[in-house]
Design an enzyme around this catalytic site. Structure first.
Site: not given
Ligand code: AMP
Length: 392
Positions: A6, A88, A176, A235, A380
Site C-alpha cells: 500500500n 492497493r 474504499h 476533507r 483490506e
C-alpha cells in the site's frame, strides 16, 4: 509467499503472507517512510519491532531496502519465494475487478492518474519497481473503485452536461471498495446469509458510506474523487461547488490552492480547529469546547443523513448498519450519536455492547432493533492477498 503493498507519495506499507493448506497466515508487516525526506524502515516480526534509519532518496531504494531487510532478518530465504504481489490502488477508473498487471492495465492506471493525482502516480512507480525486482512473480492491482462498478447509472451520473461523462469520464466512482467488499463478505459470513442489504460506514481519516443491495454496491458517498460525501478528517465532503470560486476570488488564490485547502484543511480539522483525529476532538467536546461539539454534531449528522437516504434507496429493507475503520471501529461516542439521529429507522443500540471491547466484530443492536447494527474490524490487506492467490 504473497506481499501486499500500500504505497503513498512518501511511504510504502507492506505485509507478507503465506498460504498454508488454504489458510492465510501473516508473517510480517512493516513500513518504509519519509521517502525523499530522510528515511526510516520498520518491520514487525515474531513479536519484535526492528527499526532502521536509512536514507531513502526514492521509491526504488525504499523497495530495495525492504527486500534486503526481509532477507537480513531471515524472514525470507530468497526473494524469488515471493510468488505474488498485490497493490492497493486507489483509482482504477471503470475497471471492475482486481487485475493481473500488464501493459493495458498500466495504461488504464496512467489514464486514471489525473483523477487521483496524489494516489495513483506513487502506486504506479512502486508497481514498476517491484516488477523489476520480482520479474517472475504475479503482480495484481486491487482497486478501491472496483467494488462500486455495480452501481446503477442513476447513482453515478452527476446532473451536469452529459458530455462531461461521455467525453471525460466525469461520474461517481466511489472508493474504499476493498474495505466494503471485505465487510460485506464478513457480515454475510456472520449471519449466514447472502445478497444482503447493508449500509457500511467506513469512518477512518478518509471516510465514506456504501449501501449494498443484494450484496452489491448500489450507492456510495465518495465521487469522482475521494473529496465528496461526508466530512472527513481533513476533507470537506459535499459542499456548494460555488464556494470554490467564491473563496478563490476572496483569498486571491487559484482553484488548485482552494482544492488543496478543501482536501487538507477542512473536515473535522477545519471545523474543530483542534485536530483531524477524533480522539482529540472528543476530549475537547468532553471539556466543553464549542467548536469540538459543533464538529462532532456536524460529522454525525452528515453520516445519519446519508444512512437515511440509503435506507430509502433500499426501500426500507435494511439488514444492517455496520461501522468500520479507525473511528467506526473504536469510537462508541460517534456510533451512538449517529444512531441517535436516525429517526426514520427502527434502530435500537445496545449501549453496553457499543462500549464493549471485541476482537473481530460485535453485534451492538438490541434484540428488539428492526435493523441490526455491527462494529466490524476491516481488513483490506487480507482481501488483496486473497485476490493475488486467485491469480497464482
Ligand atoms: P484509519 O484511517 O482507518 O486508520 O482511521 C484513523 C482515524 O481513526 C484517526 O484519525 C482517529 O480519528 C480514529 N481512531 C483511531 N484509533 C482510535 C481509537 N482508539 N478511538 C477513537 N478513534 C480512533
Amino acid at each position: 509467499m504473497i506481499l501486499v503493498v500500500n504505497s503513498g507519495s512518501s511511504s510504502i506499507k507492506f505485509s507478507l503472507y503465506k498460504n498454508e493448506d488454504n489458510k492465510i497466515v501473516k508473517i510480517t508487516q512493516g513500513i518504509a517512510e519519509q521517502i525523499k525526506v530522510k528515511g526510516k524502515v520498520s518491520i514487525s516480526y515474531n513479536q519484535n519491532k526492528y527499526e532502521y534509519d536509512i536514507d531513502l532518496p526514492n521509491h526504488k531504494i525504499a523497495i530495495e531496502t525492504i527486500l534486503t531487510k526481509l532477507d537480513d532478518l531471515n524472514i525470507i530465504e530468497n526473494i524469488a519465494d515471493i510468488k505474488g504481489v498485490g497493490y492497493r490502488t486507489v483509482h482504477g477508473g471503470s475497471i471492475s475487478k482486481s487485475s493481473l498487471i500488464d501493459d493495458s492495465v498500466l495504461n488504464k492506471l496512467n489514464e486514471s492518474s489525473k483523477l487521483a493525482p496524489l494516489h495513483n502516480p506513487p502506486a504506479l512507480l512502486v508497481i514498476e519497481k517491484f516488477r523489476e525486482f520480482l520479474p517472475n512473480a504475479k503482480h495484481v492491482a486491487c482497486f478501491d473503485t472496483a467494488f462500486h462498478q455495480t452501481m446503477p447509472k442513476i447513482n453515478y451520473i452527476y446532473p451536469v452536461n452529459y458530455d462531461w461523462y461521455k467525453n471525460y469520464g466525469v461520474r461517481k466512482y466511489g472508493f474504499h471498495g476493498i474495505s466494503f467488499n471485505y465487510i460485506n463478505k464478513k457480515y454475510e459470513e456472520i449471519v449466514g446469509k447472502t445478497k444482503t442489504n447493508t449500509i457500511v460506514c467506513h469512518l477512518g481519516n478518509g471516510a465514506s458510506l456504501c449501501s449494498t443491495k443484494n450484496g452489491k454496491s448500489f450507492d456510495t458517498t465518495m465521487g469522482l474523487t475521494p473529496l465528496a460525501g461526508i466530512m472527513m478528517g481533513t476533507r470537506c465532503g459535499d459542499i456548494d461547488p460555488s464556494i470554490i470560486n467564491f473563496m478563490a476570488s476572496t483569498l486571491k488564490k487559484d482553484v488548485a490552492q482552494i482544492n488543496d485547502m478543501l482536501n487538507n484543511e477542512s473536515g473535522l480539522l477545519g471545523v474543530s480547529k483542534v485536530s483531524s483525529d477524533i480522539r482529540y476532538i472528543e476530549d475537547g467536546y468532553r471539556n466543553g469546547d464549542e467548536l469540538c461539539l459543533l464538529a462532532i454534531e456536524l460529522y454525525t449528522q452528515k453520516i445519519a443523513n446519508f444512512i437515511i437516504q440509503m435506507a430509502n434507496q433500499q426501500e426500507g429493507k435494511v439488514d444492517a448498519i455496520i461501522f468500520t475503520a479507525g473511528i467506526g471501529e473504536n469510537s462508541a461516542t460517534i456510533r451512538k450519536k449517529v444512531i441517535d439521529k436516525l429517526f426514520l429507522l427502527n434502530v435500537k443500540l445496545d449501549e453496553l455492547k457499543n462500549e464493549a471491547s471485541y476482537s473481530d466484530y460485535l453485534k451492538i443492536s438490541s434484540d428488539n432493533s428492526g435493523v441490526e447494527i455491527y462494529k466490524i474490524r476491516t481488513n483490506e490487506e487480507i482481501m488483496i492477498c486473497q485476490d493475488v492467490i486467485s491469480f497464482l
